[in-house]
Scaffold this active site. Structure first.
Site, mmCIF file in Angstrom:
data_model
loop_
_atom_site.group_PDB
_atom_site.id
_atom_site.type_symbol
_atom_site.label_atom_id
_atom_site.label_comp_id
_atom_site.label_asym_id
_atom_site.label_seq_id
_atom_site.Cartn_x
_atom_site.Cartn_y
_atom_site.Cartn_z
ATOM 1 N N HIS A 92 -6.935 2.169 1.737
ATOM 2 C CA HIS A 92 -6.380 2.780 2.952
ATOM 3 C C HIS A 92 -7.180 4.062 3.238
ATOM 4 O O HIS A 92 -7.398 4.858 2.340
ATOM 5 C CB HIS A 92 -4.896 3.106 2.733
ATOM 6 N N HIS A 135 -4.479 0.423 8.007
ATOM 7 C CA HIS A 135 -4.944 0.179 6.637
ATOM 8 C C HIS A 135 -6.347 -0.419 6.588
ATOM 9 O O HIS A 135 -7.067 -0.259 5.603
ATOM 10 C CB HIS A 135 -3.938 -0.785 5.970
ATOM 11 N N HIS A 164 -8.278 7.481 3.518
ATOM 12 C CA HIS A 164 -7.629 8.734 3.137
ATOM 13 C C HIS A 164 -8.590 9.679 2.438
ATOM 14 O O HIS A 164 -9.643 9.279 1.966
ATOM 15 C CB HIS A 164 -6.427 8.468 2.218
ATOM 16 N N CYS A 173 0.440 3.237 3.492
ATOM 17 C CA CYS A 173 0.820 2.688 4.795
ATOM 18 C C CYS A 173 2.154 3.276 5.277
ATOM 19 O O CYS A 173 3.011 3.649 4.469
ATOM 20 C CB CYS A 173 0.915 1.162 4.728
ATOM 21 N N CYS A 199 0.839 -1.211 0.000
ATOM 22 C CA CYS A 199 0.000 0.000 0.000
ATOM 23 C C CYS A 199 0.872 1.259 0.000
ATOM 24 O O CYS A 199 1.741 1.407 0.854
ATOM 25 C CB CYS A 199 -0.891 -0.005 1.240
ATOM 26 N N GLN A 243 -8.523 13.816 0.240
ATOM 27 C CA GLN A 243 -7.668 14.696 -0.546
ATOM 28 C C GLN A 243 -8.057 16.149 -0.343
ATOM 29 O O GLN A 243 -9.162 16.452 0.105
ATOM 30 C CB GLN A 243 -7.813 14.385 -2.034
ATOM 31 N N ASN A 298 -12.850 10.339 -1.585
ATOM 32 C CA ASN A 298 -13.413 9.316 -2.473
ATOM 33 C C ASN A 298 -13.303 8.009 -1.737
ATOM 34 O O ASN A 298 -12.209 7.628 -1.334
ATOM 35 C CB ASN A 298 -12.584 9.165 -3.758
ATOM 36 N N SER A 321 -8.468 4.928 -5.453
ATOM 37 C CA SER A 321 -7.380 4.082 -5.940
ATOM 38 C C SER A 321 -6.857 3.123 -4.883
ATOM 39 O O SER A 321 -6.065 2.246 -5.185
ATOM 40 C CB SER A 321 -6.239 4.973 -6.414
HETATM 41 P P1 H2U Z 1 -8.048 8.633 -4.461
HETATM 42 O O1 H2U Z 1 -8.456 9.395 -3.225
HETATM 43 O O2 H2U Z 1 -9.015 8.857 -5.569
HETATM 44 O O3 H2U Z 1 -7.755 7.226 -4.174
HETATM 45 O O4 H2U Z 1 -6.668 9.263 -4.929
HETATM 46 C C1 H2U Z 1 -5.459 9.103 -4.223
HETATM 47 C C2 H2U Z 1 -4.455 10.144 -4.661
HETATM 48 O O5 H2U Z 1 -3.169 9.731 -4.268
HETATM 49 C C3 H2U Z 1 -4.416 10.380 -6.154
HETATM 50 O O6 H2U Z 1 -4.794 11.726 -6.416
HETATM 51 C C4 H2U Z 1 -2.221 10.181 -5.201
HETATM 52 C C5 H2U Z 1 -2.962 10.116 -6.527
HETATM 53 O O7 H2U Z 1 -2.482 11.126 -7.388
HETATM 54 N N1 H2U Z 1 -1.037 9.342 -5.130
HETATM 55 C C6 H2U Z 1 0.156 9.903 -4.685
HETATM 56 O O8 H2U Z 1 0.211 11.099 -4.423
HETATM 57 N N2 H2U Z 1 1.267 9.111 -4.538
HETATM 58 C C7 H2U Z 1 1.312 7.771 -4.836
HETATM 59 O O9 H2U Z 1 2.306 7.132 -4.661
HETATM 60 C C8 H2U Z 1 0.111 7.117 -5.425
HETATM 61 C C9 H2U Z 1 -1.137 7.943 -5.485
HETATM 62 ZN ZN ZN Z 2 -2.375 1.101 3.724
#
Ligand code: H2U
Ligand code: ZN
Length: 348
Positions: A166, A115, A168, A55, A52, A170, A155, A163
């Protein structure tokens, strides 16, 4: 012809925040459903996943390594949609070809090092820490000369394009006010100028009176299905006191906000006994240094699920080409959610 009855007859409802109309077809929710009804998907995850990227201690894209954090952790999005060093300018070839440069800062917030958790499974005191991060980030980003609007969102669930499971959220902050908050800004200002009170303050008073769309409330926050909801189980959390942004919340109000976030999402998970997907986010006043007494802090939840853990509503056809439409009324959805337990199904 019989008289119009909002519970039976097709009608349009106005969203006073955006000034958009939606179509409600209550008679259709009485039609039999012969589609599949899937079994609950059991979502069991480890507390730590070595693969992940969120994590603690793990590597992210571009070779960044997460610290060994506990609780919340914030970092600049490695694939930011907005950048700080975008040159000013644009394109203006008459009214048909317009472009404007846009700058901003994008961040990712891990809600917990664990996680396996999601908001409804977190303790209120730990969700409160997420709200504290929202406050810190809103202050820092909003205080930046470049930033005039801070969009905090989450999201949740792969079907919402999330994606990674975990826990989270934004933040995308930008130099201009994006489309949705800009629409709400116009409507709230017009309402405030005409009525001398915030649109959502008056709306909340009426809903607390009517009670038919309420889901839960505590001393400082209310969760409800808005009268104009588009998604089958769309909801809002609204502060009882009109505040422009999270920085104006008292300590007690912040904890009450965390409590409402949990109460609502527990009900969501209980609806189909699944980790309920949604896109949720705060709407707050712009951060251009001006005063916005008409702005009333609220959080929208837009979940796609309709009938089961996997059958979702599609915004297609008529909704893409004409107007969003729903069958089950906001009142029916509110009743279903309200009647659900406040204890998470995994703990029952
Ligand atoms: P979601 O909330 O839609 O899962 O998006 C996660 C964000 O995490 C996504 O905008 C960022 C992606 O650009 N990301 C990173 O900043 N670093 C990473 O290593 C993978 C994903
Ligand atoms: Zn995680």
């Amino acid at each position: 012809m019989s008289n119009f009855n909002i519970e039976d007859h097709p009608h349009k409802r106005l969203n006073p925040l955006t000034n958009d109309w939606i179509l409600v077809s209550p008679h259709r929710s009485k039609r039999p459903w012969q589609g599949q009804v899937e079994k609950t998907i059991i979502d069991e995850r480890p507390k730590y996943d070595p693969s992940c990227y969120l994590c603690a201690g793990n590597e992210r894209a571009g070779g960044h390594k997460n610290p060994d954090y506990k609780g919340t952790f914030v970092f600049t999005n490695d694939f930011s949609a907005l950048l700080t060093n975008t040159p000013e300018g644009g394109m203006d070839e008459g009214s048909l070809f317009q472009a404007k440069s846009e700058s901003g800062i994008c961040k990712v917030i891990c809600f917990s090092e664990n996680h396996s958790l999601t908001i409804p499974e977190m303790e209120v005191e730990d969700i409160r820490k997420v709200i504290d991060v929202w406050c810190e980030q809103f202050e820092e980003l909003g205080g930046n000369e470049l930033i005039n609007y801070v969009q905090i969102f989450e999201n949740k669930g792969a079907i919402m394009g999330c994606s990674n499971p975990h826990p989270h959220g934004q933040i995308w902050s930008s130099s201009s006010v994006p489309v949705e908050p800009a629409k709400e800004s116009v409507s709230q200002k017009a309402y405030f100028e005409k009525n001398g009170a915030t649109l959502l303050g008056d709306y909340l008073k009426a809903e607390l009176d009517k009670k038919e769309r309420l889901l839960a409330q505590n001393e400082h926050f209310v969760a409800l299905v808005p009268y104009w909801a588009v998604w089958p189980f769309e909801t809002m959390i609204i502060s009882k006191r009109p505040v422009q942004n999270v920085l104006q919340l008292t300590e007690e109000e912040k904890t009450a906000f965390a409590d409402m976030y949990k109460q609502l999402t527990v009900k969501y998970d209980n609806l189909f006994e699944t980790s309920f997907a949604y896109s949720a986010g705060l709407h707050q006043a712009p951060t251009d240094g001006k005063d916005y007494p008409e702005w009333h802090l609220h959080m929208h939840f837009y979940p796609p699920l309709l009938r089961s853990a996997t059958v979702k509503k599609f915004m297609v056809g008529y909704e893409m080409l004409a107007t969003p439409q729903r069958d089950i009324t906001a009142e029916q959805a509110a009743k279903r959610l309200r009647d659900l337990s406040d204890i998470h199904y995994k703990k029952q």
